[in-house]
Write a protein that holds these residues in place. Structure first.
Motif, PDB file in Angstrom:
ATOM      1  N   CYS A  10       0.826  -1.195   0.000  1.00 13.39           N
ATOM      2  CA  CYS A  10       0.000   0.000   0.000  1.00 13.39           C
ATOM      3  C   CYS A  10       0.868   1.255   0.000  1.00 13.39           C
ATOM      4  O   CYS A  10       1.850   1.335   0.726  1.00 13.39           O
ATOM      5  CB  CYS A  10      -0.888  -0.025   1.242  1.00 13.39           C
ATOM      6  SG  CYS A  10      -1.925   1.419   1.335  1.00 13.39           S
ATOM      7  N   LYS A  37      -0.766   4.289   0.392  1.00 12.94           N
ATOM      8  CA  LYS A  37      -1.700   5.346   0.794  1.00 12.94           C
ATOM      9  C   LYS A  37      -1.389   5.941   2.164  1.00 12.94           C
ATOM     10  O   LYS A  37      -1.745   7.058   2.451  1.00 12.94           O
ATOM     11  CB  LYS A  37      -3.123   4.793   0.747  1.00 12.94           C
ATOM     12  CG  LYS A  37      -3.492   4.336  -0.665  1.00 12.94           C
ATOM     13  CD  LYS A  37      -4.906   4.559  -1.010  1.00 12.94           C
ATOM     14  CE  LYS A  37      -5.185   4.392  -2.492  1.00 12.94           C
ATOM     15  NZ  LYS A  37      -4.639   3.210  -3.141  1.00 12.94           N
ATOM     16  N   PHE A  38      -0.763   5.221   3.006  1.00  9.40           N
ATOM     17  CA  PHE A  38      -0.320   5.719   4.314  1.00  9.40           C
ATOM     18  C   PHE A  38      -1.414   6.413   5.124  1.00  9.40           C
ATOM     19  O   PHE A  38      -1.249   7.560   5.541  1.00  9.40           O
ATOM     20  CB  PHE A  38       0.897   6.647   4.152  1.00  9.40           C
ATOM     21  CG  PHE A  38       2.141   5.900   3.737  1.00  9.40           C
ATOM     22  CD1 PHE A  38       2.979   5.329   4.689  1.00  9.40           C
ATOM     23  CD2 PHE A  38       2.455   5.731   2.389  1.00  9.40           C
ATOM     24  CE1 PHE A  38       4.115   4.626   4.305  1.00  9.40           C
ATOM     25  CE2 PHE A  38       3.589   5.021   1.990  1.00  9.40           C
ATOM     26  CZ  PHE A  38       4.419   4.468   2.959  1.00  9.40           C
ATOM     27  N   CYS A  39      -2.526   5.734   5.337  1.00 10.17           N
ATOM     28  CA  CYS A  39      -3.510   6.253   6.295  1.00 10.17           C
ATOM     29  C   CYS A  39      -2.765   6.356   7.630  1.00 10.17           C
ATOM     30  O   CYS A  39      -1.965   5.477   7.960  1.00 10.17           O
ATOM     31  CB  CYS A  39      -4.686   5.282   6.424  1.00 10.17           C
ATOM     32  SG  CYS A  39      -5.548   5.037   4.869  1.00 10.17           S
ATOM     33  N   PHE A  89      -3.332   5.775  10.609  1.00  9.36           N
ATOM     34  CA  PHE A  89      -3.498   4.780  11.683  1.00  9.36           C
ATOM     35  C   PHE A  89      -2.897   3.416  11.331  1.00  9.36           C
ATOM     36  O   PHE A  89      -2.823   2.534  12.171  1.00  9.36           O
ATOM     37  CB  PHE A  89      -5.001   4.579  11.975  1.00  9.36           C
ATOM     38  CG  PHE A  89      -5.815   4.286  10.736  1.00  9.36           C
ATOM     39  CD1 PHE A  89      -5.882   3.009  10.203  1.00  9.36           C
ATOM     40  CD2 PHE A  89      -6.516   5.300  10.082  1.00  9.36           C
ATOM     41  CE1 PHE A  89      -6.614   2.738   9.059  1.00  9.36           C
ATOM     42  CE2 PHE A  89      -7.245   5.045   8.924  1.00  9.36           C
ATOM     43  CZ  PHE A  89      -7.289   3.752   8.419  1.00  9.36           C
ATOM     44  N   CYS A  90      -2.465   3.222  10.093  1.00  9.27           N
ATOM     45  CA  CYS A  90      -2.310   1.844   9.580  1.00  9.27           C
ATOM     46  C   CYS A  90      -0.858   1.399   9.375  1.00  9.27           C
ATOM     47  O   CYS A  90      -0.027   2.135   8.847  1.00  9.27           O
ATOM     48  CB  CYS A  90      -3.082   1.753   8.263  1.00  9.27           C
ATOM     49  SG  CYS A  90      -3.065   0.108   7.537  1.00  9.27           S
ATOM     50  N   VAL A 116       0.012  -1.277   7.512  1.00  6.30           N
ATOM     51  CA  VAL A 116       0.195  -2.088   6.297  1.00  6.30           C
ATOM     52  C   VAL A 116       1.302  -1.574   5.354  1.00  6.30           C
ATOM     53  O   VAL A 116       2.120  -2.362   4.880  1.00  6.30           O
ATOM     54  CB  VAL A 116      -1.155  -2.292   5.562  1.00  6.30           C
ATOM     55  CG1 VAL A 116      -0.968  -2.905   4.191  1.00  6.30           C
ATOM     56  CG2 VAL A 116      -2.062  -3.176   6.410  1.00  6.30           C
ATOM     57  N   PRO A 117       1.383  -0.253   5.097  1.00  6.07           N
ATOM     58  CA  PRO A 117       2.469   0.190   4.200  1.00  6.07           C
ATOM     59  C   PRO A 117       3.857  -0.176   4.733  1.00  6.07           C
ATOM     60  O   PRO A 117       4.799  -0.315   3.949  1.00  6.07           O
ATOM     61  CB  PRO A 117       2.288   1.710   4.152  1.00  6.07           C
ATOM     62  CG  PRO A 117       0.856   1.925   4.510  1.00  6.07           C
ATOM     63  CD  PRO A 117       0.516   0.854   5.508  1.00  6.07           C
ATOM     64  N   GLN A 144      -4.308  -5.661  -0.573  1.00  2.00           N
ATOM     65  CA  GLN A 144      -4.562  -4.667   0.479  1.00  2.00           C
ATOM     66  C   GLN A 144      -5.290  -3.469  -0.133  1.00  2.00           C
ATOM     67  O   GLN A 144      -6.032  -2.766   0.532  1.00  2.00           O
ATOM     68  CB  GLN A 144      -3.250  -4.202   1.118  1.00  2.00           C
ATOM     69  CG  GLN A 144      -2.820  -5.035   2.303  1.00  2.00           C
ATOM     70  CD  GLN A 144      -1.856  -6.122   1.896  1.00  2.00           C
ATOM     71  OE1 GLN A 144      -1.251  -6.042   0.844  1.00  2.00           O
ATOM     72  NE2 GLN A 144      -1.730  -7.132   2.717  1.00  2.00           N
ATOM     73  N   ASN A 145      -5.034  -3.247  -1.415  1.00  2.00           N
ATOM     74  CA  ASN A 145      -5.744  -2.222  -2.203  1.00  2.00           C
ATOM     75  C   ASN A 145      -6.075  -2.856  -3.538  1.00  2.00           C
ATOM     76  O   ASN A 145      -5.537  -2.468  -4.572  1.00  2.00           O
ATOM     77  CB  ASN A 145      -4.825  -1.033  -2.455  1.00  2.00           C
ATOM     78  CG  ASN A 145      -4.797  -0.117  -1.283  1.00  2.00           C
ATOM     79  OD1 ASN A 145      -5.632   0.762  -1.158  1.00  2.00           O
ATOM     80  ND2 ASN A 145      -3.828  -0.337  -0.420  1.00  2.00           N
ATOM     81  N   HIS A 194     -10.263   0.469  -1.861  1.00  2.00           N
ATOM     82  CA  HIS A 194     -10.196   1.824  -1.321  1.00  2.00           C
ATOM     83  C   HIS A 194     -11.127   2.704  -2.158  1.00  2.00           C
ATOM     84  O   HIS A 194     -11.124   2.598  -3.397  1.00  2.00           O
ATOM     85  CB  HIS A 194      -8.756   2.341  -1.401  1.00  2.00           C
ATOM     86  CG  HIS A 194      -8.554   3.599  -0.639  1.00  2.00           C
ATOM     87  ND1 HIS A 194      -9.020   4.821  -1.082  1.00  2.00           N
ATOM     88  CD2 HIS A 194      -7.959   3.839   0.554  1.00  2.00           C
ATOM     89  CE1 HIS A 194      -8.706   5.751  -0.189  1.00  2.00           C
ATOM     90  NE2 HIS A 194      -8.066   5.182   0.811  1.00  2.00           N
ATOM     91  N   ARG A 254      -7.248   9.830   4.752  1.00  2.00           N
ATOM     92  CA  ARG A 254      -7.934   8.797   3.965  1.00  2.00           C
ATOM     93  C   ARG A 254      -8.031   9.135   2.470  1.00  2.00           C
ATOM     94  O   ARG A 254      -8.332   8.281   1.652  1.00  2.00           O
ATOM     95  CB  ARG A 254      -9.342   8.559   4.521  1.00  2.00           C
ATOM     96  CG  ARG A 254      -9.365   7.576   5.653  1.00  2.00           C
ATOM     97  CD  ARG A 254      -8.949   6.180   5.216  1.00  2.00           C
ATOM     98  NE  ARG A 254      -9.979   5.490   4.454  1.00  2.00           N
ATOM     99  CZ  ARG A 254      -9.830   4.248   4.002  1.00  2.00           C
ATOM    100  NH1 ARG A 254      -8.711   3.588   4.204  1.00  2.00           N
ATOM    101  NH2 ARG A 254     -10.795   3.682   3.324  1.00  2.00           N
TER     102      ARG A 254
HETATM  103 FE1  SF4 Z   1      -3.400   1.289   2.992  1.00  2.00          FE
HETATM  104 FE2  SF4 Z   1      -5.854   0.460   3.632  1.00  2.00          FE
HETATM  105 FE3  SF4 Z   1      -3.967   0.694   5.494  1.00  2.00          FE
HETATM  106 FE4  SF4 Z   1      -4.996   2.877   4.397  1.00  2.00          FE
HETATM  107  S1  SF4 Z   1      -6.107   1.361   5.646  1.00  2.00           S
HETATM  108  S2  SF4 Z   1      -2.824   2.499   4.756  1.00  2.00           S
HETATM  109  S3  SF4 Z   1      -5.346   2.215   2.322  1.00  2.00           S
HETATM  110  S4  SF4 Z   1      -3.972  -0.709   3.789  1.00  2.00           S
END
Ligand code: SF4
Ligand code: SAM
Ligand code: F3S
Length: 446
Positions: free
Chosen positions: A158, A160-162, A164-165, A167-168, A202-203, A240, A279
């Motif tokens: 990912c 997108k770097f929300c 809170f997340c 995953v990236p 993830q996206n 997303h 977001r």
């Molecule tokens: Fe990426 Fe989804 Fe995490 Fe946002 S919530 S950083 S879009 S994986």
């Protein structure tokens, strides 16, 4: 002697897919899958880092294994997945019982790492991001998954770097697998008896693969899968809102096999909070997608993910979220209290009072469950199309899913497994429907 391997999987469907692919891979070095962890020569924990005390859960699990094998020869213990990626070396230092730490983008090295460990008894940390090599390697090994409904990862990571997340940081940058590599795996799954493919990423709707000046998108993949007569149903997750492009929306007009359930995480109903979360979409944009899809097919339902109690969430913001839920009437959704994740932008922000977050979570879950219950109730005495996946443990009833992914438990013979049947619903609960087969979907009505 055949060696046995056991994988305990936490987290999202992508971890589940990875675990299956690890099983396929280690067969080459003589490992057979076991469902009993106490029989394992190799014990893998495929971990998730998304919320809560992910790291502590891992040490707790390892502690359990350690206790079980106290008087037995110790298995090789491998920590894989997103916690492995985030913690790497630290885990080997803190818990000597762990032998190998391997991140999600290094599974192409799993066989060599295990063999090297056998030879040299040296601890390994494999946590480099090398997604291309991972999928090139995995595509050379047949996917042996033999489920009626199978996952297929088409995209990882990912950008997108929300705020809170994690995953990236744990899955690395966005990567889309080559189109032809995916189709080859679809063919393997069909040969194994798959009738439904769930495309994962993830996206997932950011899927974009370029070859000879042509861009292949998720919409192209869906339409390609549609051509296989053996495939009855197609789904994709997780999307997303920013990547719900026109070509994808238009597939809902063209495709007969794309299921009418859209899992589209919104996280919050407040534009203020969405902005703070980074977001990259607004509620108005989200509602536009909803309206467009409903105009194409009113039978399309939405499900979503919500984060409650994000820093600076006030009563008004929460009410906005409730308003959105009432407006869309999501059918099946996940909601969690915000959990600060180390290394993310939101890690050190001031938290909303815990009791307030808890109270809000209770309110939203009650509302979401009400919609779920009433949707299921509305199907009583109606006939729904169900893809039969397997027989229940009691060896009497069958299990399958509706087009909207709701579980259905019903009477019927195993000859129906893999078929779409029409089930007459007699009763329902919050999560399931119950009934009996009316007839085979393709059977001619007299
Ligand atoms: Fe990426 Fe989804 Fe995490 Fe946002 S919530 S950083 S879009 S994986
Ligand atoms: N890519 C998807 C998207 O953009 O919505 C989500 C993938 S994430 C693996 C799954 C869900 O975990 C998110 O939709 C979010 O609701 C939840 N989540 C992620 N980080 C969280 C956190 N720090 N606290 C609570 N929930 C979180
Ligand atoms: Fe968890 Fe990693 Fe999936 S953090 S949700 S296993 S991408």
């Amino acid at each position: 002697m055949v060696k046995k391997i056991f994988i305990k999987t936490f987290g999202c469907q992508m971890n589940e897919y990875d675990s299956n692919r690890i099983y396929d891979s280690v067969k080459k070095i003589g490992f057979e899958k076991t469902d009993k962890y106490e029989d394992a020569n190799c014990y893998i924990l495929n971990t998730c880092h998304i919320r809560d005390k992910a790291k502590e859960k891992v040490y707790h699990e390892i502690g359990r294994v350690k206790k079980k094998f106290r008087f037995q020869k110790k298995p090789i213990v491998i920590v894989a997945g997103c916690v492995a990626q985030a913690e790497n070396q630290e885990m080997l230092k803190r818990e000597p019982y762990i032998d190998i730490v391997i991140g999600p983008q290094a599974y192409h090295k799993i066989n060599d790492t295990i063999l090297n460990y056998f030879k040299k008894k040296k601890k390994y940390d494999e946590t480099e991001f090398d997604t291309i090599s991972k999928f090139n390697y995995l595509s050379k090994i047949k996917n042996k998954d033999s489920k009626i409904s199978s996952f297929l990862t088409i995209q990882e990571g990912c950008d997108k770097f929300c705020h809170f997340c994690v995953v990236p940081y744990t899955r690395g940058p966005e990567y889309s697998r080559p189109f032809t590599q995916i189709i080859k795996e679809v063919v393997e799954l069909i040969q194994n008896g798959t009738k439904e493919i769930i495309l994962l990423g993830q996206n997932v709707n950011a899927y974009s693969y370029r070859e000879k000046n042509k861009e292949f998108r998720l919409s192209d993949l869906i339409l390609e899968l549609e051509k296989f007569s053996e495939i009855e149903r197609i789904r994709y997750t997780t999307s997303h809102p920013k990547d719900m492009t026109e070509d994808l929306l238009n597939v809902y007009k063209k495709s007969k096999k794309l299921m009418p359930l859209v899992h589209l995480p919104v996280q919050s109903g407040s534009n203020k909070i969405l902005k703070l979360m980074n977001r990259k979409h607004t509620i108005e944009e989200y509602l536009k997608i909803y309206k467009k899809l409903k105009d194409i097919n009113p039978n399309i339902e939405f499900s979503s993910d919500f984060i409650i109690g994000y820093p600076q969430e006030e009563e008004e913001d929460f009410k906005d979220t409730l308003r959105l839920v009432k407006n869309i009437k999501f059918v099946n959704s996940y909601s969690f209290i915000f959990s600060p994740r180390p290394g993310t932008v939101a890690a050190d922000l001031d938290l909303v009072d815990k009791s307030q977050s808890k109270a809000r979570l209770e309110i939203i879950q009650k509302l979401l469950f009400e919609y779920q219950i009433s949707k299921n109730k509305s199907l009583e005495q109606k006939i729904v199309n169900v893809l039969v996946e397997n027989q229940m443990k009691d060896k009497v009833k069958l299990f399958g899913r509706t087009e909207h992914m709701t579980s259905v438990i019903f009477d019927g013979g195993i000859e129906n497994i893999g078929k779409i049947v029409q089930v007459e619903i007699s009763s329902s609960s919050q999560n399931s429907l119950f009934g009996k087969i009316k007839r085979n979907y393709n059977q001619k009505v007299a």
